[in-house]
Design an enzyme around this catalytic site. Structure first.
Site, PDB file in Angstrom:
ATOM      1  N   PHE A 150       0.807  -1.226   0.000  1.00 22.87           N
ATOM      2  CA  PHE A 150       0.000   0.000   0.000  1.00 22.87           C
ATOM      3  C   PHE A 150       0.836   1.271   0.000  1.00 22.87           C
ATOM      4  O   PHE A 150       0.358   2.336  -0.355  1.00 22.87           O
ATOM      5  CB  PHE A 150      -0.930   0.011   1.230  1.00 22.87           C
ATOM      6  N   LYS A 174      -0.997  -6.146 -10.148  1.00 23.90           N
ATOM      7  CA  LYS A 174      -1.997  -6.344  -9.083  1.00 23.90           C
ATOM      8  C   LYS A 174      -1.672  -5.326  -7.994  1.00 23.90           C
ATOM      9  O   LYS A 174      -0.763  -5.516  -7.190  1.00 23.90           O
ATOM     10  CB  LYS A 174      -1.884  -7.778  -8.540  1.00 23.90           C
ATOM     11  N   GLU A 177      -4.960  -3.815  -2.514  1.00 17.93           N
ATOM     12  CA  GLU A 177      -6.405  -3.566  -2.419  1.00 17.93           C
ATOM     13  C   GLU A 177      -6.716  -2.384  -1.500  1.00 17.93           C
ATOM     14  O   GLU A 177      -7.824  -1.877  -1.483  1.00 17.93           O
ATOM     15  CB  GLU A 177      -7.139  -4.830  -1.959  1.00 17.93           C
ATOM     16  N   SER A 227       5.083  -7.269   3.080  1.00 18.24           N
ATOM     17  CA  SER A 227       5.625  -7.651   4.393  1.00 18.24           C
ATOM     18  C   SER A 227       6.397  -8.972   4.294  1.00 18.24           C
ATOM     19  O   SER A 227       6.178  -9.767   3.368  1.00 18.24           O
ATOM     20  CB  SER A 227       4.485  -7.766   5.402  1.00 18.24           C
ATOM     21  N   CYS A 282       9.766   1.465   3.496  1.00 19.05           N
ATOM     22  CA  CYS A 282      10.577   0.296   3.835  1.00 19.05           C
ATOM     23  C   CYS A 282      12.032   0.697   4.073  1.00 19.05           C
ATOM     24  O   CYS A 282      12.826  -0.114   4.532  1.00 19.05           O
ATOM     25  CB  CYS A 282      10.497  -0.744   2.742  1.00 19.05           C
ATOM     26  N   GLU A 383       9.158  -4.727  13.053  1.00 17.25           N
ATOM     27  CA  GLU A 383       8.940  -3.627  12.105  1.00 17.25           C
ATOM     28  C   GLU A 383       7.699  -2.859  12.563  1.00 17.25           C
ATOM     29  O   GLU A 383       6.617  -3.437  12.676  1.00 17.25           O
ATOM     30  CB  GLU A 383       8.706  -4.168  10.687  1.00 17.25           C
TER      31      GLU A 383
HETATM   32  P1  NAD Z   1       1.260  -6.865   2.693  1.00 16.80           P
HETATM   33  O1  NAD Z   1       2.269  -7.932   2.729  1.00 16.80           O
HETATM   34  O2  NAD Z   1       0.122  -6.922   3.655  1.00 16.80           O
HETATM   35  O3  NAD Z   1       0.573  -6.796   1.231  1.00 16.80           O
HETATM   36  C1  NAD Z   1       1.342  -6.715   0.066  1.00 16.80           C
HETATM   37  C2  NAD Z   1       0.589  -7.374  -1.090  1.00 16.80           C
HETATM   38  O4  NAD Z   1       0.409  -8.762  -0.791  1.00 16.80           O
HETATM   39  C3  NAD Z   1      -0.805  -6.800  -1.340  1.00 16.80           C
HETATM   40  O5  NAD Z   1      -0.962  -6.629  -2.720  1.00 16.80           O
HETATM   41  C4  NAD Z   1      -1.742  -7.869  -0.780  1.00 16.80           C
HETATM   42  O6  NAD Z   1      -2.943  -7.960  -1.537  1.00 16.80           O
HETATM   43  C5  NAD Z   1      -0.939  -9.155  -0.912  1.00 16.80           C
HETATM   44  N1  NAD Z   1      -1.188 -10.103   0.184  1.00 16.80           N
HETATM   45  C6  NAD Z   1      -1.382  -9.798   1.499  1.00 16.80           C
HETATM   46  N2  NAD Z   1      -1.516 -10.928   2.214  1.00 16.80           N
HETATM   47  C7  NAD Z   1      -1.408 -11.967   1.356  1.00 16.80           C
HETATM   48  C8  NAD Z   1      -1.453 -13.390   1.503  1.00 16.80           C
HETATM   49  N3  NAD Z   1      -1.646 -13.965   2.686  1.00 16.80           N
HETATM   50  N4  NAD Z   1      -1.299 -14.149   0.407  1.00 16.80           N
HETATM   51  C9  NAD Z   1      -1.089 -13.584  -0.807  1.00 16.80           C
HETATM   52  N5  NAD Z   1      -1.040 -12.241  -0.998  1.00 16.80           N
HETATM   53  C10 NAD Z   1      -1.192 -11.439   0.059  1.00 16.80           C
HETATM   54  O7  NAD Z   1       2.046  -5.479   2.830  1.00 16.80           O
HETATM   55  P2  NAD Z   1       1.471  -4.014   3.048  1.00 16.80           P
HETATM   56  O8  NAD Z   1       0.947  -3.894   4.434  1.00 16.80           O
HETATM   57  O9  NAD Z   1       0.590  -3.623   1.913  1.00 16.80           O
HETATM   58  O10 NAD Z   1       2.818  -3.156   2.884  1.00 16.80           O
HETATM   59  C11 NAD Z   1       3.686  -2.877   3.946  1.00 16.80           C
HETATM   60  C12 NAD Z   1       4.870  -3.823   3.960  1.00 16.80           C
HETATM   61  O11 NAD Z   1       5.566  -3.776   2.732  1.00 16.80           O
HETATM   62  C13 NAD Z   1       5.901  -3.472   5.024  1.00 16.80           C
HETATM   63  O12 NAD Z   1       6.324  -4.642   5.666  1.00 16.80           O
HETATM   64  C14 NAD Z   1       7.020  -2.841   4.250  1.00 16.80           C
HETATM   65  O13 NAD Z   1       8.300  -2.929   4.838  1.00 16.80           O
HETATM   66  C15 NAD Z   1       6.967  -3.629   2.989  1.00 16.80           C
HETATM   67  N6  NAD Z   1       7.619  -2.936   1.895  1.00 16.80           N
HETATM   68  C16 NAD Z   1       8.834  -3.398   1.488  1.00 16.80           C
HETATM   69  C17 NAD Z   1       9.507  -2.747   0.480  1.00 16.80           C
HETATM   70  C18 NAD Z   1      10.859  -3.215   0.030  1.00 16.80           C
HETATM   71  O14 NAD Z   1      11.349  -2.702  -0.955  1.00 16.80           O
HETATM   72  N7  NAD Z   1      11.475  -4.177   0.686  1.00 16.80           N
HETATM   73  C19 NAD Z   1       8.933  -1.622  -0.134  1.00 16.80           C
HETATM   74  C20 NAD Z   1       7.683  -1.185   0.302  1.00 16.80           C
HETATM   75  C21 NAD Z   1       7.030  -1.854   1.324  1.00 16.80           C
END
Ligand code: NAD
Length: 490
Positions: A150, A174, A177, A227, A282, A383
């Site tokens: 997000f 994708k 959401e 994450s 991140c 985190e």
């Molecule tokens: P998230 O993991 O909840 O969601 C990321 C994506 O995964 C979304 O599109 C979501 O629809 C999908 N998703 C969520 N749960 C899932 C599951 N169980 N199975 C399959 N798909 C699933 O992350 P978030 O809360 O949207 O974003 C924040 C996180 O992203 C933080 O941990 C942050 O550190 C990380 N992040 C990392 C970087 C990097 O470059 N390393 C960059 C930006 C954000």
């Protein structure tokens, strides 16, 4: 009227095959701004089949022609930056200047991908044996997909998509959401690019949509950012299906402040790193490790600077920090702060219970600072992903590096110092993939890989730059012998 978002498949806007929708909520005021399809497996089947049909012609379109579409894409993002930034701020909460900043980062990736005719070149060795030559070429894989988080609704899909399509792949985006409206508007604007139908597609949804992408045999390459637990799941599942996966995960970024650092600059830069985007980056500074016996100078300046940061609705020009993404996120961050206090940390600045006039339903947390954090506490290891900075002390640079290297994440680590020797030692010994020296956010430019380590990354090749080109292509080696027309011999 609430906007109902659609998928974009084969050059057309289509309703999801499953009539269930999730609310997209403005984190600054709690208002519903759109409804996004909850997603379904059959949406992914439709997108993958359209993308696969488009691939045959697209892979045979010369790279120099493919990049003409990218030049237009860049122009469209730049011309519509104000509108895109407004939508991004509305659904994601960050300030307008932060939204504009990520559009610039997206554009920079398009620019690098425009160099694909050169980046895609193979290599050639003449006469590996008498009259025999060997070379390799790079060819696209088929259809790729990105799954994004997000916190950067614009930038993150552009770490992958421009390279993938420039290399001759077709693509499925994708979005998260939680923030799907920004990319939906970008796709509407990109219709003017006139890419052949099916080259670029978008499907909405959550886990069901992602699982369908992971399982689909016509999607051989997946780029994920999110994450750590989900990144690990995506990597393991995708690899089990025989796919290429690059999965960027979470982070907990330490910043070391040496006694010889320029303290004013360090405080200012670290405050921007920790509290910019409400700490939801991140690469945000999360823990400051102060080396030496006099942490008060740093701590007291940091508290007064953090206290002065204007928090509110990111749409207002004077606001420097917006809300966090959701009520759940706010609750999680507040609980972590409380747990830290119970574990003995000193609450130096408490951003909980902040009230923003006119935004009573927003998910606001003000800048928060905790000192004396124990290195074995949950707060130190988790985190937080919010505007919370923890401070810890170390007796030496060696001890600071040891503390960093014990952590599970390795997205970035920074040091503030005037000593070249300390900086070099830090760069050499620290287990993190992006290092900042007198820098608060060590974000690689588009022509470098986004190089997370440890549990911040699962895979081999990272996003951006040559890594993205290698990820979205496979090498084909050719060894050839031709009849020698001059000698008439083989
Ligand atoms: P998230 O993991 O909840 O969601 C990321 C994506 O995964 C979304 O599109 C979501 O629809 C999908 N998703 C969520 N749960 C899932 C599951 N169980 N199975 C399959 N798909 C699933 O992350 P978030 O809360 O949207 O974003 C924040 C996180 O992203 C933080 O941990 C942050 O550190 C990380 N992040 C990392 C970087 C990097 O470059 N390393 C960059 C930006 C954000």
């Amino acid at each position: 009227m609430t906007q109902i978002l659609k998928n974009y498949i084969n050059g057309k806007w289509v309703d999801s095959n499953r009539p269930d929708y999730l609310d997209v909520i403005n984190p600054a005021d709690g208002q519903i701004i759109a409804k996004v399809p909850a997603g379904s497996k059959s949406d992914v089947l439709d997108a993958a089949s359209a993308a696969n049909q488009a691939w045959a012609a697209w892979r045979n379109t010369p790279a120099v022609q493919r990049i003409q579409y990218l030049f237009k894409m860049k122009q469209i993002l730049e011309e519509n930056s104000d509108e895109i930034a407004g939508i991004c701020t509305k659904e994601c909460g960050k300030t307008i200047s932060e939204s504009k900043g990520e559009i610039v980062r997206a554009v920079e990736n398009i620019e690098v991908a425009c160099g694909i005719p050169k980046l895609l070149q193979g290599d050639f060795s003449e006469d590996i044996a008498k009259g025999v030559d060997e070379y390799y070429i790079r060819q696209p894989l088929g259809t790729g997909a990105s799954v994004s988080p997000f916190n950067f609704p614009v930038m993150i899909p552009f770490w992958f998509m421009p390279y993938a399509i420039a290399c001759g792949n077709t693509y499925i985006v994708k979005p998260s959401e939680k923030v799907p409206a920004t990319m939906s508007r970008i796709f509407e604007l990109l219709e003017e690019v006139n890419l052949p139908a099916g080259v670029l597609n978008m499907v909405h949804g959550g886990k069901e949509t992602v699982d369908a992408i992971l399982e689909h045999p016509l999607i051989p390459a997946i780029s994920f950012v999110g994450s750590t637990n989900v990144a690990k799941y995506i990597y393991q599942t995708g690899v089990a299906y025989g796919k290429r996966v690059q999965a960027q995960g979470g982070a907990k970024n330490p910043v070391v402040v040496m006694p010889d650092a320029d303290m004013d600059a360090a405080v200012r830069i670290i405050a921007d790193s920790a509290f910019g985007c409400a700490g939801q980056r991140c690469l945000a500074a999360s823990t400051v490790i102060i080396v030496g016996e006099n942490p008060e100078e740093f701590t007291s300046s940091m508290i007064s600077l953090a206290r002065s940061r204007k928090t509110g609705n990111g749409l207002l020009p004077e606001v420097e920090m917006g809300p966090v993404i959701s009520k759940e996120s706010k609750g999680r961050i507040e609980n972590l702060i409380q747990k830290g206090v119970e574990d003995g940390a000193e609450l130096l600045l408490d951003g909980r219970n902040i009230k923003i006039s006119g935004c009573e339903n927003g998910n606001f947390i003000g800048p928060t600072i905790l000192g004396n954090v124990k290195s074995d506490s949950e707060l130190h290891h988790t985190e937080i992903f919010g505007p919370v900075l923890t401070i810890i002390s170390a007796g030496s640079l060696d001890e600071a590096i040891r503390l960093i290297n014990q952590g599970r994440y390795g997205n970035s680590a920074c040091i503030f110092t005037r000593s070249g020797a300390a900086a070099r030692k830090f760069r050499h010994e620290t287990l993190a993939g992006n290092i900042g020296i007198n820098i608060g956010i060590a974000a690689p430019m588009a022509f470098f890989p986004f190089s997370g380590w440890k549990e911040s990354f699962f895979g081999d090749l990272h996003g951006q730059s040559l890594h993205a080109v290698e990820f979205y292509t496979q090498t084909k080696v050719v060894i050839e012998r031709w009849h020698d027309e001059w000698t008439r011999k083989f």
